[in-house]
Design an enzyme around this catalytic site. Structure first.
Site, mmCIF file in Angstrom:
data_model
loop_
_atom_site.group_PDB
_atom_site.id
_atom_site.type_symbol
_atom_site.label_atom_id
_atom_site.label_comp_id
_atom_site.label_asym_id
_atom_site.label_seq_id
_atom_site.Cartn_x
_atom_site.Cartn_y
_atom_site.Cartn_z
ATOM 1 N N PRO A 76 36.543 20.742 -11.297
ATOM 2 C CA PRO A 76 35.249 20.359 -10.717
ATOM 3 C C PRO A 76 35.401 19.750 -9.315
ATOM 4 O O PRO A 76 34.663 20.087 -8.386
ATOM 5 C CB PRO A 76 34.695 19.343 -11.718
ATOM 6 N N SER A 89 43.101 35.623 -10.700
ATOM 7 C CA SER A 89 42.061 35.060 -11.557
ATOM 8 C C SER A 89 42.567 34.733 -12.965
ATOM 9 O O SER A 89 42.203 33.720 -13.541
ATOM 10 C CB SER A 89 40.894 36.052 -11.668
ATOM 11 N N GLU A 140 37.916 20.201 -7.198
ATOM 12 C CA GLU A 140 38.366 21.218 -6.244
ATOM 13 C C GLU A 140 37.204 22.102 -5.803
ATOM 14 O O GLU A 140 37.095 22.490 -4.646
ATOM 15 C CB GLU A 140 39.442 22.083 -6.888
ATOM 16 N N ARG A 141 36.347 22.415 -6.753
ATOM 17 C CA ARG A 141 35.207 23.296 -6.425
ATOM 18 C C ARG A 141 34.217 22.564 -5.534
ATOM 19 O O ARG A 141 33.555 23.176 -4.690
ATOM 20 C CB ARG A 141 34.569 23.804 -7.706
ATOM 21 N N ALA A 192 50.847 25.935 -5.973
ATOM 22 C CA ALA A 192 51.230 27.352 -6.052
ATOM 23 C C ALA A 192 50.892 27.913 -7.421
ATOM 24 O O ALA A 192 51.669 27.795 -8.379
ATOM 25 C CB ALA A 192 52.726 27.495 -5.759
ATOM 26 N N MET A 193 49.695 28.513 -7.510
ATOM 27 C CA MET A 193 49.258 29.156 -8.753
ATOM 28 C C MET A 193 49.402 30.668 -8.637
ATOM 29 O O MET A 193 50.046 31.310 -9.454
ATOM 30 C CB MET A 193 47.775 28.827 -9.018
HETATM 31 C C1 LIG Z 1 43.136 32.170 2.341
HETATM 32 C C2 LIG Z 1 43.518 32.010 0.911
HETATM 33 C C3 LIG Z 1 44.050 30.803 0.487
HETATM 34 C C4 LIG Z 1 44.445 30.644 -0.848
HETATM 35 N N1 LIG Z 1 45.069 29.484 -1.236
HETATM 36 C C5 LIG Z 1 45.643 29.433 -2.468
HETATM 37 C C6 LIG Z 1 46.476 28.319 -2.824
HETATM 38 O O1 LIG Z 1 46.650 27.359 -2.063
HETATM 39 N N2 LIG Z 1 47.073 28.352 -4.033
HETATM 40 C C7 LIG Z 1 46.916 29.376 -4.912
HETATM 41 O O2 LIG Z 1 47.507 29.330 -5.971
HETATM 42 N N3 LIG Z 1 46.132 30.439 -4.601
HETATM 43 C C8 LIG Z 1 45.512 30.490 -3.407
HETATM 44 N N4 LIG Z 1 44.737 31.585 -3.067
HETATM 45 C C9 LIG Z 1 44.572 32.671 -4.018
HETATM 46 C C10 LIG Z 1 43.184 32.747 -4.613
HETATM 47 O O3 LIG Z 1 42.936 31.656 -5.452
HETATM 48 C C11 LIG Z 1 43.070 34.098 -5.323
HETATM 49 O O4 LIG Z 1 43.027 35.089 -4.318
HETATM 50 C C12 LIG Z 1 41.854 34.201 -6.232
HETATM 51 O O5 LIG Z 1 42.010 33.348 -7.341
HETATM 52 C C13 LIG Z 1 41.609 35.629 -6.728
HETATM 53 O O6 LIG Z 1 42.781 36.162 -7.270
HETATM 54 P P1 LIG Z 1 43.302 37.614 -6.782
HETATM 55 O O7 LIG Z 1 43.313 37.611 -5.299
HETATM 56 O O8 LIG Z 1 44.565 37.906 -7.476
HETATM 57 O O9 LIG Z 1 42.163 38.591 -7.243
HETATM 58 P P2 LIG Z 1 42.009 39.265 -8.709
HETATM 59 O O10 LIG Z 1 42.158 38.233 -9.751
HETATM 60 O O11 LIG Z 1 42.891 40.451 -8.759
HETATM 61 O O12 LIG Z 1 40.487 39.727 -8.640
HETATM 62 C C14 LIG Z 1 40.053 40.910 -7.951
HETATM 63 C C15 LIG Z 1 38.541 41.012 -8.125
HETATM 64 O O13 LIG Z 1 38.245 41.113 -9.515
HETATM 65 C C16 LIG Z 1 37.336 40.124 -9.895
HETATM 66 N N5 LIG Z 1 37.605 39.683 -11.261
HETATM 67 C C17 LIG Z 1 38.775 39.246 -11.776
HETATM 68 N N6 LIG Z 1 38.641 38.900 -13.068
HETATM 69 C C18 LIG Z 1 37.334 39.096 -13.361
HETATM 70 C C19 LIG Z 1 36.541 38.923 -14.554
HETATM 71 N N7 LIG Z 1 37.069 38.432 -15.671
HETATM 72 N N8 LIG Z 1 35.219 39.265 -14.501
HETATM 73 C C20 LIG Z 1 34.664 39.746 -13.372
HETATM 74 N N9 LIG Z 1 35.364 39.935 -12.227
HETATM 75 C C21 LIG Z 1 36.673 39.606 -12.226
HETATM 76 C C22 LIG Z 1 37.545 38.990 -8.910
HETATM 77 O O14 LIG Z 1 36.429 38.140 -8.840
HETATM 78 C C23 LIG Z 1 37.787 39.761 -7.630
HETATM 79 O O15 LIG Z 1 36.557 40.128 -7.076
HETATM 80 C C24 LIG Z 1 44.277 31.731 -1.760
HETATM 81 C C25 LIG Z 1 43.705 32.922 -1.321
HETATM 82 C C26 LIG Z 1 43.353 33.084 -0.013
HETATM 83 C C27 LIG Z 1 42.808 34.400 0.431
#
Ligand SMILES: Cc1cc2nc3c(=O)[nH]c(=O)nc-3n(C[C@H](O)[C@H](O)[C@H](O)COP(=O)(O)OP(=O)(O)OC[C@H]3O[C@@H](n4cnc5c(N)ncnc54)[C@H](O)[C@@H]3O)c2cc1C
Length: 374
Positions: free
Chosen positions: A236, A126, A238-239, A118-119
């Site tokens: 790495p 992001s 996870e990706r 849970a991040m």
């Molecule tokens: C189906 C699903 C499963 C998931 N599972 C997990 C999980 O198990 N655990 C968990 O912790 N999270 C999980 N996530 C969350 C996922 O990791 C996040 O949705 C992702 O990291 C993006 O964060 P955000 O949705 O808050 O978008 P934001 O961070 O708000 O980003 C919005 C947009 O802005 C862009 N952006 C942000 N910062 C920058 C930057 N510095 N430069 C350029 N562009 C940028 C992003 O690329 C994106 O296009 C899941 C998401 C989904 C949809």
């Protein structure tokens, strides 16, 4: 691949085909797999496949996880084993004390414990170092307060690694990973299941922590403030889970499409005979082959402990981008049927989209790569 991995692949394929594929539609409608599926996966040796046997695991390597991942992709099965096996179990293995490993890993291997990480929070995705969830010392315990969203396995998970701030003044250095066992845990609540456009059988939920009390012994690692570094170190791998799936998905999409265009007639001939169809499929197969070659190379590096963050970021963004493009071309060749969920290519289209967003969005991947070259 080795002979042993081929045998493992065969058993995973048969298991998924018999026990998971027939249930996917029903699980997709309910938004989660049956709880029993986790126990069955445990009995079949799929859970914790790459964790040493002394902790109840299969004693394999990350190559075993790759096999599971690829077979699930090929079978169009949505099941949060990537998070459970490839992420959470390896956090515990890498950073947990001996007591923590003994306490959690064997039960993760049987399916008694379902893992989640849970991040993400409603306001933070992001920019992970800005998480707001707090873990505050209270006697021998931590009191956790905050909320998380988008959590894979969020409906079933009963062992959750919560990314918390133990010292908000220190930014990234104030982040710690604290484990929460949810059974009978006061103050812990699951929010609604999030309704997604794809990967419907894989449960994704919100989680709420309201004065959740856990022993300080649930901190992962020897001291507070190591969480951000711990997360970065595992990235790495996870990706690669995401990249492996993306390359397998491209080949599967091409297979489905090849079958389709061979049997579809247009203007008195097979759709497969038109030059556009042949060229589009040739382009897709070329991209898929390049993706597999690169991912194979990354896998060799990963297995040798040499895969760096930048290369893994390249694999993640490029394969997921190309997977979406290949699937889109393949869907186009299906005509209207490509838009109908009864056809696998339509489900693949919906499943693939999120891979450009999660696991670190593709924009963040490019940031990481750019940082190394600018
Ligand atoms: C189906 C699903 C499963 C998931 N599972 C997990 C999980 O198990 N655990 C968990 O912790 N999270 C999980 N996530 C969350 C996922 O990791 C996040 O949705 C992702 O990291 C993006 O964060 P955000 O949705 O808050 O978008 P934001 O961070 O708000 O980003 C919005 C947009 O802005 C862009 N952006 C942000 N910062 C920058 C930057 N510095 N430069 C350029 N562009 C940028 C992003 O690329 C994106 O296009 C899941 C998401 C989904 C949809």
């Amino acid at each position: 691949m080795t002979e042993e991995l081929e045998i493992f692949r065969d058993s995973v394929h048969k298991f998924l085909d018999k026990e998971f594929v027939p249930n996917q539609e029903r699980w997709g409608k309910q938004g989660y797999v049956d709880r029993e599926a986790w126990y069955r996966a445990g009995e079949m040796g799929l859970l914790c496949a790459s964790i040493p046997e002394q902790y109840g695991g299969g004693g394999g390597s990350f190559a075993h996880e790759a096999v599971i991942n690829i077979e699930m992709t090929r079978a169009l099965v949505n099941f949060g084993i990537g998070v459970h096996n490839g992420i959470l179990a390896h956090y515990i293995l890498a950073y947990g004390s001996e007591a923590q490993k003994q306490r959690w890993l064997p039960r993760m291997a049987t399916g008694e414990l379902v893992g989640a990480i849970a991040m993400s929070e409603p306001g933070v995705g992001s920019d992970l170092k800005s998480v707001k969830t707090r873990a505050v010392r209270d006697g021998d315990d931590y009191l956790i307060n905050g909320s998380k969203t988008f959590i894979t396995n969020g409906y079933h998970a009963n062992l959750i690694c919560v990314v918390c701030k133990t010292n908000p003044e220190l930014g990234a250095k104030g982040i710690s990973l604290v484990m929460v066992e949810t059974e009978g845990q006061g103050g812990f609540r699951r929010g609604k299941l999030l309704e997604k456009i794809g990967q419907k059988a894989q449960d994704t939920a919100e989680l709420f922590f309201d004065d959740v009390r856990v022993p300080q012994g649930n901190l992962l690692g020897a001291e507070e403030g190591r969480g951000f570094g711990q997360l970065m170190q595992q990235l790495p791998q996870e990706r690669m889970i995401i990249a492996l799936s993306a390359q397998a998905s491209m080949h599967r999409a091409i297979e489905f499409t090849t079958d389709y265009v061979r049997q579809r007639e247009v203007f008195g001939q097979q759709l497969s005979e038109l030059q556009n169809t042949r060229f589009k499929l040739a382009e897709c197969k070329t991209v898929a082959t390049i993706a597999t070659t690169f991912v194979d190379q990354c896998m060799m590096q990963l297995l040798a402990g040499q895969l760096d963050t930048t290369t893994a970021a390249m694999a993640k963004w490029w394969t997921t981008q190309k997977n979406c493009e290949v699937i889109d071309e393949c869907l186009q060749l299906h005509g209207g049927y490509g838009y109908i969920l009864e056809y696998p290519i339509a489900r693949m289209y919906a499943n693939a989209r999120v891979s450009k967003i999660y696991g670190g969005s593709n924009e963040i991947m490019k940031e990481l790569i750019a940082r190394k070259i600018t």
